[in-house]
Motif scaffolding. Sequence first.
Motif, PDB file in Angstrom:
ATOM      1  N   GLY A 104       0.814  -1.208   0.000  1.00 16.72           N
ATOM      2  CA  GLY A 104       0.000   0.000   0.000  1.00 16.72           C
ATOM      3  C   GLY A 104       0.843   1.252   0.000  1.00 16.72           C
ATOM      4  N   SER A 105       0.195   2.331  -0.396  1.00 22.89           N
ATOM      5  CA  SER A 105       0.787   3.660  -0.382  1.00 22.89           C
ATOM      6  C   SER A 105      -0.220   4.570   0.305  1.00 22.89           C
ATOM      7  CB  SER A 105       1.055   4.139  -1.815  1.00 22.89           C
ATOM      8  OG  SER A 105       1.420   5.506  -1.825  1.00 22.89           O
ATOM      9  N   GLU A 106       0.218   5.257   1.362  1.00 20.70           N
ATOM     10  CA  GLU A 106      -0.679   6.142   2.094  1.00 20.70           C
ATOM     11  C   GLU A 106      -0.002   7.493   2.300  1.00 20.70           C
ATOM     12  OE1 GLU A 106      -3.584   3.339   4.539  1.00 20.70           O
ATOM     13  OE2 GLU A 106      -1.722   3.747   5.626  1.00 20.70           O
ATOM     14  N   ARG A 107      -0.746   8.534   1.932  1.00 19.24           N
ATOM     15  CA  ARG A 107      -0.271   9.901   2.126  1.00 19.24           C
ATOM     16  C   ARG A 107      -1.242  10.616   3.043  1.00 19.24           C
ATOM     17  NH1 ARG A 107      -0.172  13.541  -1.473  1.00 19.24           N
ATOM     18  NH2 ARG A 107      -1.994  12.811  -2.595  1.00 19.24           N
ATOM     19  N   GLY A 108      -0.708  11.463   3.911  1.00 26.21           N
ATOM     20  CA  GLY A 108      -1.601  12.174   4.807  1.00 26.21           C
ATOM     21  C   GLY A 108      -0.889  13.237   5.610  1.00 26.21           C
ATOM     22  N   ILE A 109      -1.588  13.688   6.645  1.00 23.43           N
ATOM     23  CA  ILE A 109      -1.108  14.743   7.529  1.00 23.43           C
ATOM     24  C   ILE A 109      -1.099  14.184   8.955  1.00 23.43           C
ATOM     25  CG2 ILE A 109      -1.492  17.104   8.356  1.00 23.43           C
ATOM     26  CD1 ILE A 109      -1.169  16.984   5.303  1.00 23.43           C
ATOM     27  N   TYR A 110      -0.019  14.456   9.680  1.00 22.57           N
ATOM     28  CA  TYR A 110      -0.014  14.069  11.092  1.00 22.57           C
ATOM     29  C   TYR A 110      -0.025  15.323  11.951  1.00 22.57           C
ATOM     30  CZ  TYR A 110       4.995  15.152  11.329  1.00 22.57           C
ATOM     31  OH  TYR A 110       6.199  15.785  11.287  1.00 22.57           O
ATOM     32  N   LYS A 111      -0.535  15.153  13.151  1.00 25.99           N
ATOM     33  CA  LYS A 111      -0.545  16.216  14.154  1.00 25.99           C
ATOM     34  C   LYS A 111       0.072  15.638  15.408  1.00 25.99           C
ATOM     35  CE  LYS A 111      -3.763  19.122  16.798  1.00 25.99           C
ATOM     36  NZ  LYS A 111      -5.201  19.478  16.932  1.00 25.99           N
ATOM     37  N   LEU A 112       1.211  16.180  15.803  1.00 26.91           N
ATOM     38  CA  LEU A 112       1.891  15.772  17.022  1.00 26.91           C
ATOM     39  C   LEU A 112       1.600  16.824  18.088  1.00 26.91           C
ATOM     40  CD1 LEU A 112       3.937  14.018  18.594  1.00 26.91           C
ATOM     41  CD2 LEU A 112       5.739  15.450  17.608  1.00 26.91           C
ATOM     42  N   THR A 113       1.066  16.384  19.208  1.00 28.68           N
ATOM     43  CA  THR A 113       0.744  17.291  20.313  1.00 28.68           C
ATOM     44  C   THR A 113       1.614  16.910  21.499  1.00 28.68           C
ATOM     45  OG1 THR A 113      -1.540  17.477  19.543  1.00 28.68           O
ATOM     46  CG2 THR A 113      -1.093  18.143  21.817  1.00 28.68           C
ATOM     47  N   VAL A 114       2.292  17.895  22.059  1.00 28.39           N
ATOM     48  CA  VAL A 114       3.091  17.676  23.269  1.00 28.39           C
ATOM     49  C   VAL A 114       2.524  18.532  24.393  1.00 28.39           C
ATOM     50  CG1 VAL A 114       5.197  16.994  22.046  1.00 28.39           C
ATOM     51  CG2 VAL A 114       4.831  19.390  22.590  1.00 28.39           C
ATOM     52  N   ASN A 115       2.682  18.030  25.605  1.00 30.03           N
ATOM     53  CA  ASN A 115       2.194  18.713  26.807  1.00 30.03           C
ATOM     54  C   ASN A 115       0.693  19.005  26.723  1.00 30.03           C
ATOM     55  OD1 ASN A 115       4.840  18.865  27.949  1.00 30.03           O
ATOM     56  ND2 ASN A 115       5.251  20.581  26.565  1.00 30.03           N
ATOM     57  N   LYS A 116      -0.054  18.019  26.244  1.00 30.73           N
ATOM     58  CA  LYS A 116      -1.493  18.190  26.043  1.00 30.73           C
ATOM     59  C   LYS A 116      -2.192  18.597  27.336  1.00 30.73           C
ATOM     60  CE  LYS A 116      -5.409  16.016  23.851  1.00 30.73           C
ATOM     61  NZ  LYS A 116      -5.855  14.947  23.003  1.00 30.73           N
ATOM     62  N   GLY A 117      -3.076  19.581  27.240  1.00 34.79           N
ATOM     63  CA  GLY A 117      -3.865  20.028  28.377  1.00 34.79           C
ATOM     64  C   GLY A 117      -3.125  20.903  29.359  1.00 34.79           C
ATOM     65  N   THR A 118      -1.927  21.353  28.987  1.00 36.81           N
ATOM     66  CA  THR A 118      -1.163  22.236  29.880  1.00 36.81           C
ATOM     67  C   THR A 118      -0.980  23.601  29.204  1.00 36.81           C
ATOM     68  OG1 THR A 118       1.050  21.741  29.013  1.00 36.81           O
ATOM     69  CG2 THR A 118       0.143  20.211  30.658  1.00 36.81           C
ATOM     70  N   GLN A 119      -0.425  24.527  29.955  1.00 39.38           N
ATOM     71  CA  GLN A 119      -0.118  25.854  29.394  1.00 39.38           C
ATOM     72  C   GLN A 119       0.921  25.764  28.286  1.00 39.38           C
ATOM     73  OE1 GLN A 119       0.945  28.196  32.903  1.00 39.38           O
ATOM     74  NE2 GLN A 119      -0.413  29.789  32.115  1.00 39.38           N
ATOM     75  N   ASN A 120       1.731  24.732  28.338  1.00 41.04           N
ATOM     76  CA  ASN A 120       2.814  24.562  27.366  1.00 41.04           C
ATOM     77  C   ASN A 120       2.428  23.673  26.186  1.00 41.04           C
ATOM     78  OD1 ASN A 120       4.499  26.086  29.045  1.00 41.04           O
ATOM     79  ND2 ASN A 120       5.048  24.269  30.229  1.00 41.04           N
ATOM     80  N   GLU A 121       1.123  23.427  25.977  1.00 42.16           N
ATOM     81  CA  GLU A 121       0.688  22.579  24.869  1.00 42.16           C
ATOM     82  C   GLU A 121       1.166  23.158  23.542  1.00 42.16           C
ATOM     83  OE1 GLU A 121      -3.297  20.778  24.941  1.00 42.16           O
ATOM     84  OE2 GLU A 121      -3.550  21.605  22.923  1.00 42.16           O
ATOM     85  N   GLN A 122       1.748  22.275  22.727  1.00 41.86           N
ATOM     86  CA  GLN A 122       2.232  22.673  21.413  1.00 41.86           C
ATOM     87  C   GLN A 122       1.813  21.635  20.391  1.00 41.86           C
ATOM     88  OE1 GLN A 122       6.429  22.948  22.632  1.00 41.86           O
ATOM     89  NE2 GLN A 122       6.359  25.033  21.801  1.00 41.86           N
ATOM     90  N   HIS A 123       1.604  22.101  19.147  1.00 46.49           N
ATOM     91  CA  HIS A 123       1.214  21.218  18.056  1.00 46.49           C
ATOM     92  C   HIS A 123       2.231  21.348  16.931  1.00 46.49           C
ATOM     93  CE1 HIS A 123      -2.640  20.758  20.041  1.00 46.49           C
ATOM     94  NE2 HIS A 123      -2.709  22.072  20.128  1.00 46.49           N
ATOM     95  N   TYR A 124       2.562  20.230  16.356  1.00 44.10           N
ATOM     96  CA  TYR A 124       3.458  20.177  15.208  1.00 44.10           C
ATOM     97  C   TYR A 124       2.754  19.373  14.118  1.00 44.10           C
ATOM     98  CZ  TYR A 124       6.785  21.502  18.804  1.00 44.10           C
ATOM     99  OH  TYR A 124       7.416  22.151  19.835  1.00 44.10           O
TER     100      TYR A 124
END
Length: 170
Positions: A104-124
């Motif tokens: 198979g071949s799959e293309r897409g978008i990922y969302k990496l979330t660090v420090n979820k639910g905190t003041q320092n939450e960041q998304h990549y």
Amino acid sequence: MKHLKLFLLTTFFVSHVIISQNNKNLEQINKDVWEQFTKAFETSDYRLFGSLHSEDLIRVGGDGKRILSKENYIKGYENRWTNNNQERTISFRFLERIINDDSGSERGIYKLTVNKGTQNEQHYYGKFHVILRKESGIWKILVDYDSSENNTINESSFINAFHQDDLDSY
């Protein structure tokens, strides 16, 4: 007229069987690869993460302009996750999923979330393209490429792609 009805009935039946088989393979890929990939990220389990990849893995990091072997790629995660207690989760959405019974071949978008639910939450965010291969009945990542496309991939890119369980979109 009789031939037309037979043709339409046959076409409907064949397309139903193909879609059904396609959905079965996508469900198995979700289970074998994407659910386990997410679990590995959330639990910092580099062994589980390594098991999702073929021994023949070719890992390409577009942003870093690097190509890694499986050993070096997984070693990087072992070092990162062993020395970092940062909570993280990763989610996937898809632009394209092309599969048959063993690859198979799959293309897409990922969302990496660090420090979820905190003041320092960041998304990549990043765009990925994986080539999958079924090995001993289990789907594995054979080639893995990702890039932020010069930081142009964002929340909007993620939302506009299809959810991994939206099987009929492929």
